[in-house]
Design a protein around this motif. Sequence first.
Motif, PDB file in Angstrom:
ATOM      1  N   VAL A 124      34.562  40.569  29.765  1.00 16.38           N
ATOM      2  CA  VAL A 124      34.822  41.923  29.270  1.00 16.38           C
ATOM      3  C   VAL A 124      35.539  41.844  27.924  1.00 16.38           C
ATOM      4  CG1 VAL A 124      34.978  42.831  31.616  1.00 16.38           C
ATOM      5  CG2 VAL A 124      37.057  42.096  30.447  1.00 16.38           C
ATOM      6  N   PRO A 125      35.425  42.876  27.092  1.00 21.05           N
ATOM      7  CA  PRO A 125      36.175  42.908  25.829  1.00 21.05           C
ATOM      8  C   PRO A 125      37.678  42.940  26.088  1.00 21.05           C
ATOM      9  CG  PRO A 125      34.402  44.539  25.833  1.00 21.05           C
ATOM     10  CD  PRO A 125      34.524  44.035  27.229  1.00 21.05           C
ATOM     11  N   TYR A 126      38.451  42.370  25.159  1.00 22.71           N
ATOM     12  CA  TYR A 126      39.909  42.347  25.306  1.00 22.71           C
ATOM     13  C   TYR A 126      40.451  43.727  25.650  1.00 22.71           C
ATOM     14  CZ  TYR A 126      39.925  37.783  22.875  1.00 22.71           C
ATOM     15  OH  TYR A 126      39.725  36.482  22.515  1.00 22.71           O
ATOM     16  N   GLU A 127      40.007  44.730  24.871  1.00 23.35           N
ATOM     17  CA  GLU A 127      40.596  46.065  24.998  1.00 23.35           C
ATOM     18  C   GLU A 127      40.200  46.772  26.292  1.00 23.35           C
ATOM     19  OE1 GLU A 127      36.819  46.410  22.486  1.00 23.35           O
ATOM     20  OE2 GLU A 127      38.546  45.054  22.659  1.00 23.35           O
ATOM     21  N   MET A 128      39.226  46.223  27.022  1.00 30.35           N
ATOM     22  CA  MET A 128      38.792  46.853  28.267  1.00 30.35           C
ATOM     23  C   MET A 128      39.350  46.169  29.507  1.00 30.35           C
ATOM     24  SD  MET A 128      34.783  47.886  27.835  1.00 30.35           S
ATOM     25  CE  MET A 128      34.746  48.233  29.596  1.00 30.35           C
ATOM     26  N   LEU A 129      40.130  45.114  29.322  1.00 30.55           N
ATOM     27  CA  LEU A 129      40.584  44.320  30.461  1.00 30.55           C
ATOM     28  C   LEU A 129      41.333  45.162  31.492  1.00 30.55           C
ATOM     29  CD1 LEU A 129      40.833  41.581  31.821  1.00 30.55           C
ATOM     30  CD2 LEU A 129      42.857  41.122  30.412  1.00 30.55           C
ATOM     31  N   LYS A 130      42.145  46.103  31.027  1.00 30.32           N
ATOM     32  CA  LYS A 130      42.923  46.927  31.953  1.00 30.32           C
ATOM     33  C   LYS A 130      42.051  47.907  32.742  1.00 30.32           C
ATOM     34  CE  LYS A 130      47.226  46.727  29.310  1.00 30.32           C
ATOM     35  NZ  LYS A 130      48.267  47.511  28.581  1.00 30.32           N
ATOM     36  N   SER A 131      40.817  48.093  32.302  1.00 32.33           N
ATOM     37  CA  SER A 131      39.914  49.008  33.003  1.00 32.33           C
ATOM     38  C   SER A 131      39.234  48.347  34.198  1.00 32.33           C
ATOM     39  CB  SER A 131      38.839  49.534  32.037  1.00 32.33           C
ATOM     40  OG  SER A 131      39.423  50.248  30.970  1.00 32.33           O
ATOM     41  N   PHE A 132      39.430  47.038  34.352  1.00 34.88           N
ATOM     42  CA  PHE A 132      38.824  46.294  35.453  1.00 34.88           C
ATOM     43  C   PHE A 132      39.926  45.734  36.345  1.00 34.88           C
ATOM     44  CE2 PHE A 132      35.716  46.380  32.154  1.00 34.88           C
ATOM     45  CZ  PHE A 132      34.479  46.351  32.770  1.00 34.88           C
ATOM     46  N   ASP A 133      39.794  45.911  37.630  1.00 33.65           N
ATOM     47  CA  ASP A 133      40.775  45.340  38.544  1.00 33.65           C
ATOM     48  C   ASP A 133      40.110  44.988  39.869  1.00 33.65           C
ATOM     49  OD1 ASP A 133      40.427  47.762  39.833  1.00 33.65           O
ATOM     50  OD2 ASP A 133      42.382  48.573  39.263  1.00 33.65           O
ATOM     51  N   ARG A 134      40.919  44.511  40.793  1.00 33.70           N
ATOM     52  CA  ARG A 134      40.458  44.090  42.127  1.00 33.70           C
ATOM     53  C   ARG A 134      39.290  43.108  42.032  1.00 33.70           C
ATOM     54  NH1 ARG A 134      40.010  49.268  45.980  1.00 33.70           N
ATOM     55  NH2 ARG A 134      38.966  50.171  44.177  1.00 33.70           N
ATOM     56  N   PHE A 135      39.415  42.167  41.090  1.00 33.55           N
ATOM     57  CA  PHE A 135      38.388  41.130  40.974  1.00 33.55           C
ATOM     58  C   PHE A 135      38.427  40.266  42.229  1.00 33.55           C
ATOM     59  CE2 PHE A 135      36.985  36.876  39.760  1.00 33.55           C
ATOM     60  CZ  PHE A 135      35.748  37.162  39.214  1.00 33.55           C
ATOM     61  N   ASP A 136      37.264  40.057  42.823  1.00 33.58           N
ATOM     62  CA  ASP A 136      37.208  39.388  44.121  1.00 33.58           C
ATOM     63  C   ASP A 136      36.068  38.378  44.146  1.00 33.58           C
ATOM     64  OD1 ASP A 136      38.145  39.344  47.015  1.00 33.58           O
ATOM     65  OD2 ASP A 136      36.026  39.788  47.295  1.00 33.58           O
ATOM     66  N   VAL A 137      36.355  37.180  44.629  1.00 34.10           N
ATOM     67  CA  VAL A 137      35.336  36.145  44.811  1.00 34.10           C
ATOM     68  C   VAL A 137      35.249  35.839  46.298  1.00 34.10           C
ATOM     69  CG1 VAL A 137      34.596  33.804  44.241  1.00 34.10           C
ATOM     70  CG2 VAL A 137      35.851  35.155  42.545  1.00 34.10           C
ATOM     71  N   ARG A 138      34.077  36.035  46.867  1.00 32.89           N
ATOM     72  CA  ARG A 138      33.889  35.814  48.299  1.00 32.89           C
ATOM     73  C   ARG A 138      32.814  34.761  48.515  1.00 32.89           C
ATOM     74  NH1 ARG A 138      37.344  37.384  51.919  1.00 32.89           N
ATOM     75  NH2 ARG A 138      35.777  38.122  53.407  1.00 32.89           N
ATOM     76  N   ARG A 139      33.181  33.702  49.228  1.00 29.73           N
ATOM     77  CA  ARG A 139      32.194  32.681  49.571  1.00 29.73           C
ATOM     78  C   ARG A 139      31.195  33.258  50.575  1.00 29.73           C
ATOM     79  NH1 ARG A 139      35.399  26.890  50.159  1.00 29.73           N
ATOM     80  NH2 ARG A 139      36.892  27.223  48.441  1.00 29.73           N
ATOM     81  N   VAL A 140      29.983  32.725  50.557  1.00 28.00           N
ATOM     82  CA  VAL A 140      28.943  33.214  51.463  1.00 28.00           C
ATOM     83  C   VAL A 140      29.355  32.994  52.914  1.00 28.00           C
ATOM     84  CG1 VAL A 140      26.544  32.927  52.178  1.00 28.00           C
ATOM     85  CG2 VAL A 140      27.140  32.861  49.752  1.00 28.00           C
ATOM     86  N   SER A 141      30.023  31.887  53.187  1.00 32.51           N
ATOM     87  CA  SER A 141      30.464  31.621  54.562  1.00 32.51           C
ATOM     88  C   SER A 141      31.415  32.709  55.047  1.00 32.51           C
ATOM     89  CB  SER A 141      31.150  30.255  54.634  1.00 32.51           C
ATOM     90  OG  SER A 141      32.245  30.189  53.723  1.00 32.51           O
ATOM     91  N   ALA A 142      32.281  33.193  54.154  1.00 31.68           N
ATOM     92  CA  ALA A 142      33.209  34.264  54.524  1.00 31.68           C
ATOM     93  C   ALA A 142      32.460  35.576  54.742  1.00 31.68           C
ATOM     94  CB  ALA A 142      34.271  34.434  53.443  1.00 31.68           C
ATOM     95  N   LEU A 143      31.429  35.822  53.933  1.00 27.68           N
ATOM     96  CA  LEU A 143      30.635  37.043  54.099  1.00 27.68           C
ATOM     97  C   LEU A 143      29.920  37.043  55.445  1.00 27.68           C
ATOM     98  CD1 LEU A 143      29.060  37.324  50.524  1.00 27.68           C
ATOM     99  CD2 LEU A 143      30.905  38.712  51.465  1.00 27.68           C
ATOM    100  N   ILE A 144      29.397  35.876  55.845  1.00 24.34           N
ATOM    101  CA  ILE A 144      28.708  35.770  57.133  1.00 24.34           C
ATOM    102  C   ILE A 144      29.675  36.053  58.281  1.00 24.34           C
ATOM    103  CG2 ILE A 144      27.588  34.134  58.702  1.00 24.34           C
ATOM    104  CD1 ILE A 144      26.258  32.868  56.283  1.00 24.34           C
ATOM    105  N   GLU A 145      30.893  35.561  58.145  1.00 22.12           N
ATOM    106  CA  GLU A 145      31.898  35.829  59.177  1.00 22.12           C
ATOM    107  C   GLU A 145      32.264  37.313  59.209  1.00 22.12           C
ATOM    108  OE1 GLU A 145      35.222  33.323  58.512  1.00 22.12           O
ATOM    109  OE2 GLU A 145      34.126  31.454  58.876  1.00 22.12           O
ATOM    110  N   ASP A 146      32.350  37.924  58.026  1.00 20.10           N
ATOM    111  CA  ASP A 146      32.746  39.334  57.950  1.00 20.10           C
ATOM    112  C   ASP A 146      31.751  40.245  58.659  1.00 20.10           C
ATOM    113  OD1 ASP A 146      34.986  38.642  56.565  1.00 20.10           O
ATOM    114  OD2 ASP A 146      34.194  39.173  54.587  1.00 20.10           O
ATOM    115  N   VAL A 147      30.458  39.940  58.525  1.00 18.00           N
ATOM    116  CA  VAL A 147      29.438  40.804  59.133  1.00 18.00           C
ATOM    117  C   VAL A 147      29.037  40.316  60.522  1.00 18.00           C
ATOM    118  CG1 VAL A 147      28.539  41.578  56.918  1.00 18.00           C
ATOM    119  CG2 VAL A 147      27.584  39.529  57.960  1.00 18.00           C
ATOM    120  N   ASP A 148      29.688  39.247  60.974  1.00 25.33           N
ATOM    121  CA  ASP A 148      29.520  38.757  62.343  1.00 25.33           C
ATOM    122  C   ASP A 148      28.061  38.430  62.669  1.00 25.33           C
ATOM    123  OD1 ASP A 148      30.323  37.946  64.850  1.00 25.33           O
ATOM    124  OD2 ASP A 148      30.239  39.957  65.726  1.00 25.33           O
TER     125      ASP A 148
END
Length: 214
Positions: A124-148
């Motif tokens: 993202v552009p420097y000046e837009m950084l504050k407009s983005f939050d809750r950045f999240d990285v989820r491994r596929v293994s965790a996603l599989i567990e989440d949806v059971d």
Amino acid sequence: MQYVLCMFYACVVYLPPENSTRAVNVHEFLESLMSQMYTIPKGYQFYLCGDFNSRCGDLNYFVEDIDTLPERQVVDYKTNKYGSIFCEFLADINCCMLNGRNNSHNDYTYVSTRGLSVVDYCIVPYEMLKSFDRFDVRRVSALIEDVDIIGIVDPTRCMPDHSLLSWSMHLNFPVDENTEPKANTASFKTKYDFGKIPDDWLNSESFILDIYRI
């Protein structure tokens, strides 16, 4: 009357690995990407995201004491050839990684039996950084567990090796007081029936007289 310009550019990028059969000239690739970014009208908001196959470690890509950016949380400290070139590219376009900043959860973006790395980014552009939050990285293994669906999907087979990246955006679109939205107007076309033109129309007396007048 005021009109809101609701235009946002989401740019998806894939840079093939440097040692693969699909490898490209990384300098030409990034120069082409930069040229395409310059086609985005000034003032319009955007982000880049995708697999850049660039391991940047804790390399800096901004001018310290001039560009003020929050510290980035690093999980992959290894670098590769593309990493340093990619960081120079970020400095040239005045953009930064969302990875490691404004996190809800940070992690490796590539997970396989060959190892762990961070090669996927949201830029993202420097000046837009504050407009983005809750950045999240989820491994596929965790996603599989989440949806059971562990009993339905075999984690040892056909498991995607790239993690899922997500984030929230809070955008303010500029207001243009001079530009009025164009109303939809009906268009009409005139059609001619050329099948009714006589074969000898070029031999008519009126046509010959018109030719003489030219």
